[in-house]
Scaffold this motif. Structure first.
Motif, PDB file in Angstrom:
ATOM      1  N   TYR A 153     -12.463  -1.216  -2.052  1.00 22.59           N
ATOM      2  CA  TYR A 153     -11.282  -0.874  -1.259  1.00 22.59           C
ATOM      3  C   TYR A 153     -10.473   0.218  -1.955  1.00 22.59           C
ATOM      4  O   TYR A 153     -10.055   1.201  -1.326  1.00 22.59           O
ATOM      5  CB  TYR A 153     -10.408  -2.114  -1.049  1.00 22.59           C
ATOM      6  CG  TYR A 153      -9.102  -1.830  -0.353  1.00 22.59           C
ATOM      7  CD1 TYR A 153      -9.062  -1.530   1.003  1.00 22.59           C
ATOM      8  CD2 TYR A 153      -7.901  -1.838  -1.063  1.00 22.59           C
ATOM      9  CE1 TYR A 153      -7.859  -1.253   1.642  1.00 22.59           C
ATOM     10  CE2 TYR A 153      -6.697  -1.558  -0.433  1.00 22.59           C
ATOM     11  CZ  TYR A 153      -6.684  -1.265   0.915  1.00 22.59           C
ATOM     12  OH  TYR A 153      -5.488  -0.981   1.547  1.00 22.59           O
ATOM     13  N   LYS A 154     -10.269   0.067  -3.259  1.00 22.67           N
ATOM     14  CA  LYS A 154      -9.524   1.074  -4.017  1.00 22.67           C
ATOM     15  C   LYS A 154     -10.243   2.421  -3.981  1.00 22.67           C
ATOM     16  O   LYS A 154      -9.624   3.480  -3.794  1.00 22.67           O
ATOM     17  CB  LYS A 154      -9.352   0.615  -5.471  1.00 22.67           C
ATOM     18  CG  LYS A 154      -8.550   1.584  -6.323  1.00 22.67           C
ATOM     19  CD  LYS A 154      -8.481   1.122  -7.767  1.00 22.67           C
ATOM     20  CE  LYS A 154      -7.688   2.129  -8.607  1.00 22.67           C
ATOM     21  NZ  LYS A 154      -7.700   1.775 -10.044  1.00 22.67           N
ATOM     22  N   GLN A 164       0.814  -1.221   0.000  1.00 27.47           N
ATOM     23  CA  GLN A 164       0.000   0.000   0.000  1.00 27.47           C
ATOM     24  C   GLN A 164       0.847   1.270   0.000  1.00 27.47           C
ATOM     25  O   GLN A 164       0.377   2.348  -0.358  1.00 27.47           O
ATOM     26  CB  GLN A 164      -0.944   0.029   1.218  1.00 27.47           C
ATOM     27  CG  GLN A 164      -1.735  -1.240   1.472  1.00 27.47           C
ATOM     28  CD  GLN A 164      -2.484  -1.733   0.262  1.00 27.47           C
ATOM     29  OE1 GLN A 164      -3.220  -0.987  -0.379  1.00 27.47           O
ATOM     30  NE2 GLN A 164      -2.306  -3.006  -0.071  1.00 27.47           N
ATOM     31  N   GLN A 206      -9.775   4.020  -0.643  1.00 22.63           N
ATOM     32  CA  GLN A 206      -8.416   4.570  -0.540  1.00 22.63           C
ATOM     33  C   GLN A 206      -8.349   5.968  -1.150  1.00 22.63           C
ATOM     34  O   GLN A 206      -7.694   6.867  -0.605  1.00 22.63           O
ATOM     35  CB  GLN A 206      -7.418   3.660  -1.268  1.00 22.63           C
ATOM     36  CG  GLN A 206      -6.949   2.454  -0.496  1.00 22.63           C
ATOM     37  CD  GLN A 206      -5.881   1.702  -1.270  1.00 22.63           C
ATOM     38  OE1 GLN A 206      -6.073   1.360  -2.447  1.00 22.63           O
ATOM     39  NE2 GLN A 206      -4.758   1.457  -0.631  1.00 22.63           N
ATOM     40  N   GLN A 236      -9.779   8.756   1.209  1.00 24.10           N
ATOM     41  CA  GLN A 236      -9.335   8.822   2.602  1.00 24.10           C
ATOM     42  C   GLN A 236      -9.028  10.265   3.004  1.00 24.10           C
ATOM     43  O   GLN A 236      -8.438  11.023   2.238  1.00 24.10           O
ATOM     44  CB  GLN A 236      -8.101   7.944   2.806  1.00 24.10           C
ATOM     45  CG  GLN A 236      -8.412   6.458   2.861  1.00 24.10           C
ATOM     46  CD  GLN A 236      -9.414   6.097   3.947  1.00 24.10           C
ATOM     47  OE1 GLN A 236      -9.093   6.109   5.122  1.00 24.10           O
ATOM     48  NE2 GLN A 236     -10.628   5.778   3.549  1.00 24.10           N
ATOM     49  N   MET A 246     -12.890   2.090   6.872  1.00 22.09           N
ATOM     50  CA  MET A 246     -12.420   3.126   5.949  1.00 22.09           C
ATOM     51  C   MET A 246     -13.472   4.143   5.527  1.00 22.09           C
ATOM     52  O   MET A 246     -13.150   5.111   4.835  1.00 22.09           O
ATOM     53  CB  MET A 246     -11.829   2.465   4.695  1.00 22.09           C
ATOM     54  CG  MET A 246     -10.589   1.631   4.966  1.00 22.09           C
ATOM     55  SD  MET A 246     -10.026   0.718   3.507  1.00 22.09           S
ATOM     56  CE  MET A 246      -9.381   2.050   2.484  1.00 22.09           C
TER      57      MET A 246
END
Length: 359
Positions: free
Chosen positions: A198-199, A10, A202, A205, A135
């Protein structure tokens, strides 16, 4: 040979990730942006597995060597061609075992430095499933509106202007209507959806909020995580209204005109309509819809579906939400985009003033 963990992966900016699993494994689930350069074909992998089961590890390894040996020069060339600007090269297989170790060793002999992902795709999948629930930004801004108001276009316009968005239909490769996977392939499975989610998380964030469509828990083949559903139900709701005529035009432009001459299109619409007809009790409406589909009168079919099938179902679904609703009336999706952005900016400004003690 250097092994790296999923956590270390990551931290690498724009790595070149080479997935050496067989095509069928790659199709079942992969790290986003990974390049599939398989060590074995699907058939070769199956043969090796059968030998391992019936004749043992040593015989299976020998067969694997027979398959791989003639391919090594071409395999290394493919990997070399994937490296464009000297980016960090990461190789992985299913569990970070013999396949990835062998390829990294071959690369080292050829003078190419590569890292191996410890635990392979299996470790990556376990990692993201642990991370995803933690997240989500604090607040969801949820876009509502009857089918055809252009919620997806609004979401894409917002993303282009830097707003933090999550396009769940794109991640699922499925639309929540009769149009399903038209123009999107066969739809993504849960593993692919989770990787793309998930991407997407990210990328946003650090944001205090995120913008999404009011999707049901299941989208095609995939299911949203409970944490996202909870955020959605307690979010700020923006309801977009556009005229019925414009909604029909929007759907025709998006789902009919680009695909209606494809040989598979009519059959796919017919299959989708069969599912809908099973839920409709009105005999006359059923006859009208069957007639429109048989005669390929898709625009008229869409008008009937919107007014008498999708609209009543959608309005009922909004009753499930706890948060406030903001109504926006727009002529089309671009007009809606500008008005949604104005409302979001207003909400964020108000939140900032509250935080600073001005309200």
């Amino acid at each position: 040979m250097r092994d790296i963990t999923v956590e270390e992966l990551q931290t690498i900016k724009n790595p070149i990730i080479i997935d050496i699993r067989s095509p069928i494994e790659f199709k079942d689930g992969a790290i986003p942006d990974a390049i599939n350069i398989p060590l074995f074909t699907d058939e070769e992998r199956e043969i090796i597995g059968t030998i391992y089961k019936h004749e043992g590890q040593a015989t299976a390894k020998w067969k694997a060597m027979e398959f791989v040996s003639p391919k090594i020069p071409a395999l290394l060339n493919q990997i070399k061609e994937a490296m464009t600007n000297g980016e960090d090269l990461v190789i992985h297989c299913w569990r970070g075992g013999m396949r990835s170790k062998a390829v990294v060793t071959f690369l080292e002999f050829a003078g190419i430095y590569a890292m191996r992902l410890s635990g392979g795709y299996k470790a990556y999948r376990q990692y993201i499933l642990q991370q995803i629930p933690t997240m989500f930004p604090e607040k969801a801004i949820v876009l509502h509106g009857l089918t055809g108001v252009g919620k997806t276009e609004v979401l894409k316009n917002l993303k282009l202007r830097g707003y933090p968005t999550l396009d769940l239909e794109e991640m699922a490769a499925h639309r929540g209507s009769i149009f399903g996977t038209i123009g999107l392939g066969e739809g993504n499975n849960q593993k692919t959806f989770d990787s793309l989610l998930y991407k997407g998380l990210q990328e946003i964030q650090g944001s205090s909020h995120f913008i999404m469509e009011a999707e049901s828990k299941r989208i095609g083949k995939v299911v949203q995580p409970e944490e996202m559903m909870d955020k959605k139900m307690k979010g700020i709701n923006i309801y977009i209204h556009t005229p019925l005529k414009q909604r029909v035009k929007q759907l025709v432009n998006e789902y009919v005109i680009p695909f209606q001459n494809e040989p598979w299109y009519h059959e796919q619409i017919s299959i989708g309509m069969e599912k809908i007809l099973r839920r409709i009790k009105d005999i006359e409406m059923k006859k009208a819809l069957v007639h429109k589909v048989e005669n390929k009168e898709y625009q008229e079919m869409i008008g009937i579906l919107l007014e008498y099938y999708y609209d009543p179902r959608y309005d009922h679904a909004t009753l499930e939400y706890d948060g406030m609703f903001i109504d926006i009336y727009a002529d089309d999706s671009m007009d809606a985009s500008m008005k949604v952005m104005a409302e979001i900016d207003k909400l964020l400004l108000k939140k900032k003033k509250v935080y600073e003690g001005q309200i």
